[in-house]
Design an enzyme around this catalytic site. Structure first.
Site, PDB file in Angstrom:
ATOM      1  N   GLY A   1       0.778  -1.228   0.000  1.00 44.53           N
ATOM      2  CA  GLY A   1       0.000   0.000   0.000  1.00 44.53           C
ATOM      3  C   GLY A   1       0.811   1.282   0.000  1.00 44.53           C
ATOM      4  O   GLY A   1       0.358   2.301   0.517  1.00 44.53           O
TER       5      GLY A   1
ATOM      6  N   MET B   1      -4.113  -7.074  -6.981  1.00 46.84           N
ATOM      7  CA  MET B   1      -3.569  -8.166  -7.794  1.00 46.84           C
ATOM      8  C   MET B   1      -4.623  -9.184  -8.217  1.00 46.84           C
ATOM      9  O   MET B   1      -4.358 -10.384  -8.232  1.00 46.84           O
ATOM     10  CB  MET B   1      -2.440  -8.875  -7.021  1.00 46.84           C
ATOM     11  CG  MET B   1      -1.325  -7.954  -6.579  1.00 46.84           C
ATOM     12  SD  MET B   1      -0.595  -7.040  -7.958  1.00 46.84           S
ATOM     13  CE  MET B   1       0.340  -8.367  -8.711  1.00 46.84           C
TER      14      MET B   1
ATOM     15  N   HIS C   1       0.447   0.905 -13.291  1.00 46.73           N
ATOM     16  CA  HIS C   1       1.205  -0.261 -13.751  1.00 46.73           C
ATOM     17  C   HIS C   1       2.684   0.126 -13.826  1.00 46.73           C
ATOM     18  O   HIS C   1       3.020   1.184 -14.372  1.00 46.73           O
ATOM     19  CB  HIS C   1       0.698  -0.696 -15.127  1.00 46.73           C
ATOM     20  CG  HIS C   1       1.375  -1.925 -15.619  1.00 46.73           C
ATOM     21  ND1 HIS C   1       1.096  -3.182 -15.122  1.00 46.73           N
ATOM     22  CD2 HIS C   1       2.356  -2.104 -16.537  1.00 46.73           C
ATOM     23  CE1 HIS C   1       1.861  -4.071 -15.720  1.00 46.73           C
ATOM     24  NE2 HIS C   1       2.641  -3.442 -16.582  1.00 46.73           N
TER      25      HIS C   1
ATOM     26  N   GLY D   1      -9.791  -5.126 -20.684  1.00 50.06           N
ATOM     27  CA  GLY D   1      -8.556  -5.905 -20.804  1.00 50.06           C
ATOM     28  C   GLY D   1      -7.639  -5.736 -19.602  1.00 50.06           C
ATOM     29  O   GLY D   1      -7.934  -5.009 -18.654  1.00 50.06           O
TER      30      GLY D   1
END
Ligand code: GRF
Length: 220
Positions: free
Chosen positions: A14, A92, A111, A145
Site C-alpha cells: 500500500g 492483484m 502499472h 482488458g
C-alpha cells in the site's frame, strides 16, 4: 473545490495508497478516501488505512464461488460508500465486466511499466531480462482488458546496467507515488476527457472554483 470520493483497492504493502493519503492530508489532492478494500487478509496497506482513521475491510476473493460474485461484492461496497472513482493500487486480481461495467471510465490503475510494453505480472524481471534502456510507470483508465485502457500519465526512468528486479522496482515506485496523485487530481478537477484510446487534459477552468473569482485569470 469539490472533493472526489475514492474507493481504493489493494492487495499488498500500500505505498501508493500512502502517497494518495499524504497528498490528501497535505491539501495537494482534492479527494477523500471513503473506503479501502483488500482482497488479501493482512495486507500492509490495511494498517496504513487504520493509522489514518480510514474505513478499511477485507473482501477475500477465496470466499466467493466466482470472479463475478467477488466483483459484485466490491461493487456493492463501493456504491454503499458513495465512491465515484475506483483506484486500483497494487490490486492483484483480474476483474470482470461486473466491476468495469459498474464504473465505466471511473476506474484507474497504476502499472509499473511504460504501457503498452510489459503488461501483466512479473513486470520488473521481464523488463530487466528484455534489456530495454528505459522503463517507467503508467496510470490508465481501466477497460475490459488487462493493462489496456486509455493512458492518463506516464513517467520514464532509466534501466541501469546493474539493475535487478528490486532496484528497478524501487526506482519506478518513487515515480508511481508522484504520478498517481496527479492523475487523480486531474480527474477531481474535471479535466480528463476520454476520446477512444486517447485521454486529453483540459486546461484548468478557474471558474469551477467557487472560493474565488479573478478576471482576468491568474496564470497558476
Ligand atoms: C506497484 O508497483 C504497482 O504499480 C503494482 O503493484 C505495486 C504496488 O505497490 N501494480 P504498493 O502496494 O502500492 O506499495
Amino acid at each position: 473545490m469539490k472533493k472526489v470520493n475514492l474507493g481504493v483497492l489493494i492487495s499488498g504493502g500500500g505505498s501508493n495508497l500512502q502517497s494518495i493519503i499524504d497528498h490528501i492530508e497535505s491539501g495537494r489532492l482534492d479527494a477523500r478516501i471513503k473506503v479501502v478494500i483488500s482482497n488479501a487478509p493482512g495486507a500492509g496497506g490495511l494498517a496504513r488505512a487504520e493509522r489514518h482513521g480510514l474505513k478499511h475491510l477485507v473482501v477475500n476473493h477465496r470466499d466467493f464461488p466466482s470472479r463475478e460474485d467477488f466483483d459484485q461484492r466490491l461493487v456493492d461496497i463501493l456504491n454503499e460508500n458513495e465512491v465515484e472513482l475506483v483506484i486500483l493500487a497494487g490490486f492483484m486480481r483480474l476483474f470482470t465486466g461486473v466491476l468495469t461495467g459498474a464504473f465505466p471510465g471511473r476506474i484507474m490503475n497504476i502499472h509499473p511499466a511504460l504501457l503498452p510494453a510489459f503488461p501483466g505480472a512479473h513486470v520488473w524481471q521481464t523488463t530487466v531480462d528484455y534489456g530495454v534502456r528505459f522503463s517507467g510507470c503508467t496510470v490508465h483508465f481501466v477497460d475490459q482488458g488487462t493493462d489496456t485502457g486509455p493512458i492518463i500519465i506516464q513517467a520514464v526512468v532509466p534501466v541501469l546496467g546493474d539493475d535487478d528486479a528490486d532496484t528497478l522496482a524501487a526506482r519506478i515506485l518513487k515515480q508511481e507515488h508522484r504520478i498517481y496523485p496527479r492523475a487523480i487530481q486531474l480527474y477531481a478537477e474535471g479535466r480528463l476527457k476520454i476520446e477512444g484510446r486517447r485521454v486529453t487534459v483540459q486546461p484548468l477552468d478557474k471558474s469551477l472554483d467557487p472560493d474565488f473569482l479573478i478576471n482576468p485569470p491568474l496564470d497558476n
